[in-house]
Structures are given as C-alpha cells and as structure tokens.
Scaffold this motif. Structure first.
Motif, mmCIF file in Angstrom:
data_model
loop_
_atom_site.group_PDB
_atom_site.id
_atom_site.type_symbol
_atom_site.label_atom_id
_atom_site.label_comp_id
_atom_site.label_asym_id
_atom_site.label_seq_id
_atom_site.Cartn_x
_atom_site.Cartn_y
_atom_site.Cartn_z
ATOM 1 N N HIS A 278 -20.800 14.149 -11.245
ATOM 2 C CA HIS A 278 -21.800 14.107 -10.614
ATOM 3 C C HIS A 278 -22.586 15.434 -10.444
ATOM 4 O O HIS A 278 -23.817 15.391 -10.668
ATOM 5 N N SER A 279 -21.904 16.524 -10.250
ATOM 6 C CA SER A 279 -22.587 17.842 -10.197
ATOM 7 C C SER A 279 -22.900 18.638 -11.577
ATOM 8 O O SER A 279 -23.743 19.570 -11.436
ATOM 9 N N GLU A 280 -21.810 18.462 -12.217
ATOM 10 C CA GLU A 280 -21.778 19.300 -13.342
ATOM 11 C C GLU A 280 -21.960 18.650 -14.845
ATOM 12 O O GLU A 280 -21.823 19.140 -15.856
ATOM 13 N N GLY A 281 -21.806 17.331 -14.587
ATOM 14 C CA GLY A 281 -21.765 16.337 -15.839
ATOM 15 C C GLY A 281 -22.711 16.490 -16.904
ATOM 16 O O GLY A 281 -22.538 16.785 -18.051
ATOM 17 N N ALA A 282 -24.074 16.803 -16.502
ATOM 18 C CA ALA A 282 -25.131 17.061 -17.550
ATOM 19 C C ALA A 282 -24.915 18.197 -18.476
ATOM 20 O O ALA A 282 -25.080 18.362 -19.522
ATOM 21 N N GLU A 283 -24.654 19.284 -17.443
ATOM 22 C CA GLU A 283 -24.198 20.666 -18.175
ATOM 23 C C GLU A 283 -23.082 20.552 -19.086
ATOM 24 O O GLU A 283 -23.112 21.197 -20.066
ATOM 25 N N ALA A 284 -22.066 19.741 -18.665
ATOM 26 C CA ALA A 284 -20.944 19.760 -19.640
ATOM 27 C C ALA A 284 -21.107 18.723 -20.972
ATOM 28 O O ALA A 284 -20.014 18.551 -21.390
ATOM 29 N N GLY A 285 -22.231 18.122 -20.880
ATOM 30 C CA GLY A 285 -22.534 17.421 -21.994
ATOM 31 C C GLY A 285 -22.574 15.739 -21.838
ATOM 32 O O GLY A 285 -22.634 14.960 -22.731
ATOM 33 N N LEU A 286 -22.401 15.197 -20.616
ATOM 34 C CA LEU A 286 -22.163 13.742 -20.413
ATOM 35 C C LEU A 286 -23.915 13.114 -20.640
ATOM 36 O O LEU A 286 -24.733 13.601 -19.984
ATOM 37 N N PRO A 287 -23.679 12.350 -21.522
ATOM 38 C CA PRO A 287 -24.844 11.561 -21.880
ATOM 39 C C PRO A 287 -25.550 10.954 -20.560
ATOM 40 O O PRO A 287 -24.972 10.361 -19.451
ATOM 41 N N PRO A 288 -26.961 10.856 -20.611
ATOM 42 C CA PRO A 288 -27.563 10.165 -19.314
ATOM 43 C C PRO A 288 -27.064 8.917 -18.929
ATOM 44 O O PRO A 288 -26.940 8.494 -17.713
ATOM 45 N N ALA A 289 -26.925 7.931 -19.914
ATOM 46 C CA ALA A 289 -26.303 6.669 -19.651
ATOM 47 C C ALA A 289 -24.988 6.682 -18.945
ATOM 48 O O ALA A 289 -24.877 5.870 -17.945
ATOM 49 N N SER A 290 -24.109 7.500 -19.104
ATOM 50 C CA SER A 290 -22.922 7.903 -18.245
ATOM 51 C C SER A 290 -23.269 8.446 -17.256
ATOM 52 O O SER A 290 -22.544 8.034 -15.981
ATOM 53 N N GLN A 291 -24.006 9.310 -16.797
ATOM 54 C CA GLN A 291 -24.447 10.278 -15.642
ATOM 55 C C GLN A 291 -25.021 8.975 -14.711
ATOM 56 O O GLN A 291 -24.434 8.992 -13.472
ATOM 57 N N ALA A 292 -25.857 8.000 -15.173
ATOM 58 C CA ALA A 292 -26.286 6.913 -14.158
ATOM 59 C C ALA A 292 -24.931 6.031 -13.707
ATOM 60 O O ALA A 292 -25.206 5.281 -12.739
ATOM 61 N N LYS A 293 -23.748 6.108 -14.322
ATOM 62 C CA LYS A 293 -22.678 5.089 -13.868
ATOM 63 C C LYS A 293 -21.932 5.762 -12.830
ATOM 64 O O LYS A 293 -20.946 5.223 -12.376
ATOM 65 N N VAL A 294 -21.725 7.154 -12.607
ATOM 66 C CA VAL A 294 -21.064 7.910 -11.743
ATOM 67 C C VAL A 294 -20.799 7.601 -10.534
ATOM 68 O O VAL A 294 -20.009 7.151 -9.708
ATOM 69 N N GLY A 295 -22.175 7.039 -9.996
ATOM 70 C CA GLY A 295 -22.421 6.732 -8.370
ATOM 71 C C GLY A 295 -21.619 5.384 -8.252
ATOM 72 O O GLY A 295 -21.203 5.025 -7.031
ATOM 73 N N ASP A 296 -21.290 4.551 -9.117
ATOM 74 C CA ASP A 296 -20.655 3.393 -9.153
ATOM 75 C C ASP A 296 -19.358 3.477 -8.538
ATOM 76 O O ASP A 296 -18.691 2.464 -7.867
ATOM 77 N N VAL A 297 -18.600 4.510 -8.883
ATOM 78 C CA VAL A 297 -17.345 4.762 -8.554
ATOM 79 C C VAL A 297 -16.919 5.795 -7.745
ATOM 80 O O VAL A 297 -15.938 6.242 -7.020
ATOM 81 N N LEU A 298 -17.961 6.886 -7.629
ATOM 82 C CA LEU A 298 -17.723 8.051 -6.781
ATOM 83 C C LEU A 298 -17.276 7.923 -5.389
ATOM 84 O O LEU A 298 -16.446 8.466 -4.903
ATOM 85 N N GLU A 299 -18.452 7.127 -4.450
ATOM 86 C CA GLU A 299 -17.838 6.943 -3.162
ATOM 87 C C GLU A 299 -16.643 6.372 -2.780
ATOM 88 O O GLU A 299 -16.067 6.195 -1.908
#
Length: 408
Positions: A278-299
């Motif tokens: 959630h906080s560093e995924g984009a910087e680490a290379g996580l593609p935008p489509a995957s970044q959008a799915k993090v919230g589905d499981v984070l909480e």
C-alpha cells in the motif's frame, strides 16, 4: 562442519513452548545442540561465547517467502536473466539471515539450486524449504501475462514464480516436475491475488478434479499441498479437498476456522506485505492494476488473524514481501502484536513453522539434539513482540548450524 564445540555462556534461554525463561549455558557441536544446563564444562579447545545479558531463542522461521522476487513487478521479472535474479536472491537471503531467520519456506520461485547453494555454504542465508514453481491455471494468480499477451513461457529456467497448467493431466505433470527436483511441498493458486494482472481477488481457480490430482500426487511422494487463497469460499474449498495449509486467508470466516480445526491444517497470514504494498508498492515496481487490488485485502487481514487465533488454528508466520520491501520482514511481528500475545507470535515463528516444514524437534526449539540455529537478543521477546520487530536494535548474534553467521 567440523566437530568443534562452542559454548554460549550465561544467556537467558527462552522456552517458546512454555513461555518460560531461565539462565543456562548451551553447548553446540557438529551443527546440533549438545547440551543445555548451568555451568557446563567446556572441553579443551572449545570456543566460548559470552551470552550474558541476552535472551536466546530458536532461529526464526518465515513460512511464506519468495526469495527470488527482487522486484514487485513479477511479470517483468519473468524476462530477466536468471543470473541477475540469482544475484538479487543472494542479497535477499543474506538480509533474512541477519534478521534472525535461519529457515524459510519459499512458496514460489526458489528451486533445488538455491537450496543447495545455501546448504553447501556457497551463499549466506536461511535454510530454504522450496516448492519450486507455484501451479496456476490460465488467467490465474501465477499467469503473469497481460490481457493482450498470448505467448506463455513455462521453461524451467524462466525466472517466474509459477507455471501454468490446465486440466488434470497437465496438473499431474506439473506436480511431478516440481517433485522430481526435490520440492518439499506443492503450491496451488486457489484464488486471485494482488500481484497478478488479470484475475479478481475473489475468483476461484482450478477445478476440484485438478486440486484433488495435485493432493494425490503430493501424498504419493509423501509431500503436501499448500494453497494461495483469500476468500472463505476459496479457503474452505481447498481445505475440504485436502490441502494441508493455506496462505494469506484474509477473508476467512467462522466456517473456515472450523475446517482448519477439522483437517488439522495450518494458516499462514502475511499481513506485512499489504501494509507495504500500500505504502511502497508503486516505488517497488508493483503495476497500477495490482496497486488497485491491495485495498481488497488490506483491512481484513488483521481481523482474520484474530478470528483464527481465538479459534485455536495453527498459525505460522509469513511475510510474502517483494523487491525492496524485503527489508520490512520483521515488521510482521509488530503488526501481529495488535491481536496476539508475544509468546503466541514467537511460537508461530518457531514451533508452528517447524511443524509446517516437517522439522518438529529439529528446528524451532532449543533442546538437546535439535539444530544449532539460535538468535541472541538484547531484550525479552516473550514479554514484548516488538523486540523481534527491530532486529537492527535487538539482534546481537545469529547462529546457524552451530556457527556465528551474523553479529549486530
């Protein structure tokens, strides 16, 4: 390994099973714990280490890692040179060892060569229990092709965390290929996930027949199957079809807890990865489509851990970090401390992890005859789990196979 005896003097030995601690010496010989007791006699020529002021625990076990994942963009990594991935892997393994993890279970990516490199002392790193390439159906969690890409490369040398197999016969063949290389377990993708580009988190993956075929192949080889799954629907289906452990499980419910207990199965939550994706995924290379799915499981992950812990499920410690986020491995202890006691968290990373990798009595315990994998800490992890979350501050020494491999 030579047979020189090493004696750790005056440390506080933590019994992770009873959550009790006592002052004692520990004698190590030929990679194993020879003796634990007060004022042990050291034979001539023995090496003595002053462990006074430290708390001694078994080497930690991370039961869900991807040691070859040098980037969060797993699809891009499939195109990397295997030599480049190996160089990244060496650094990742070294970092894990310095944090006190003397054993890891790799659930997608590592192979027999990596396990051998560590086992033979070519690389510094934790013992690697590997499953080879995780199995996925087309469009599943380890099918990392974009929607417009048709070509699929399942070559064994392709640095991909998984392989695609469709149909019972193909699944059997893929299972046998992993087992042929000495895999310690098999990994199936039972639902969608975050790092894959085209599947929904709440999807079901593989047919029941395909899952049962994998379970049969593992049982025939005296191995087991673990499954990547998030929703209660996917988790429950996997448990009912014979899987021994479930990875993640962020969206389980009370019915899932009942099935874990009924089948004596393990849950391996990996909460730290969602926080940092959630906080560093984009910087680490996580593609935008995957970044959008993090919230589905984070909480949901912390609630699932609390539910499983209160229900008496066997819970191992896992992290599932990718790329530059591997450095946050120890933060899993901090996150779990919100709902679990310090002794329970330590058991997850020792006793339960050892049982999961089928090393009960050898790993995850300080006892005569057990492996000489130990961590010396500057504070008591049975009182405060945050001690384990800050290895740079609290890890004084890491011992693996009877030898000092890190001093902090």
């Amino acid at each position: 390994m030579d047979d020189t005896i090493t004696v750790l003097r005056g440390g506080t030995v933590c019994d992770v099973e009873t959550a009790e601690a006592r002052r004692a010496d520990i004698a190590l010989e030929d990679g194993s714990i020879r003796e634990i007791g007060r004022q042990l006699r050291a034979p001539e020529g023995a090496t003595e280490i002053d462990a006074s002021g430290t708390f001694v625990i078994p080497g930690l076990i991370d039961a869900h890692v991807h040691v070859t994942a040098g980037t969060a963009d797993l699809a891009a990594q499939a195109e990397y040179s295997p030599y480049y991935v190996a160089a990244q892997t060496q650094g990742i393994l070294h970092g894990m060892l310095s944090r006190g993890f003397t054993s890891v279970r790799d659930v997608g990516g590592a192979d027999h060569g990596i396990a051998a490199a560590v086992g033979e002392g070519l690389w510094a790193g934790p013992r690697v229990f590997f499953g080879g390439k995780a199995l996925s159906p087309s469009s599943g969690h380890a099918d990392l092709r974009s929607a417009g890409r048709q070509v699929l490369d399942n070559h064994v040398c392709c640095p991909n965390i998984g392989t695609v197999a469709d149909g019972v016969d193909a699944v059997r063949r893929a299972c046998r290929e992993q087992l042929r290389t000495g895999a310690d377990h098999l990994k199936l993708m039972l639902s969608g996930g975050v790092a894959s580009p085209t599947d929904r988190v709440d999807s079901l993956q593989f047919s029941a027949d395909e899952i049962e075929a994998a379970v049969e192949e593992a049982a025939n080889a005296n191995r087991y199957v673990t499954g990547h799954a998030y929703t209660a629907r996917a988790v429950n289906r996997g448990l009912e079809l014979g899987l021994r452990s479930i990875e993640h499980g962020n969206l389980i419910d009370a019915s899932s807890v009942e099935l874990f207990l009924e089948h004596d199965a393990f849950l391996v939550p990996t909460l730290v990865t969602y926080e940092y994706l959630h906080s560093e995924g984009a910087e680490a290379g996580l593609p935008p489509a995957s970044q959008a799915k993090v919230g589905d499981v984070l909480e949901a992950g912390l609630h699932a851990l609390d539910l499983a812990s209160r229900g008496g499920v066997k819970i191992a410690l896992g992290t599932d970090l990718l790329g530059a986020m591997h450095r946050h491995q120890s933060q899993e202890f901090r996150i779990r401390a919100q709902v679990q006691s310090a002794p329970d968290i330590l058991r997850s990373a020792t006793l339960v992890g050892a049982e999961l990798v089928e090393q009960t009595g050898t790993l995850g315990i300080l006892a005569e005859g057990a492996a000489a994998d130990l961590v010396l800490l500057r504070a008591d992890p049975l009182e405060d789990a945050h001690v384990l979350a800050t290895p740079e501050q609290h890890v004084r020494m890491v011992v693996q196979r009877g030898r000092v491999v890190h001093e902090g």
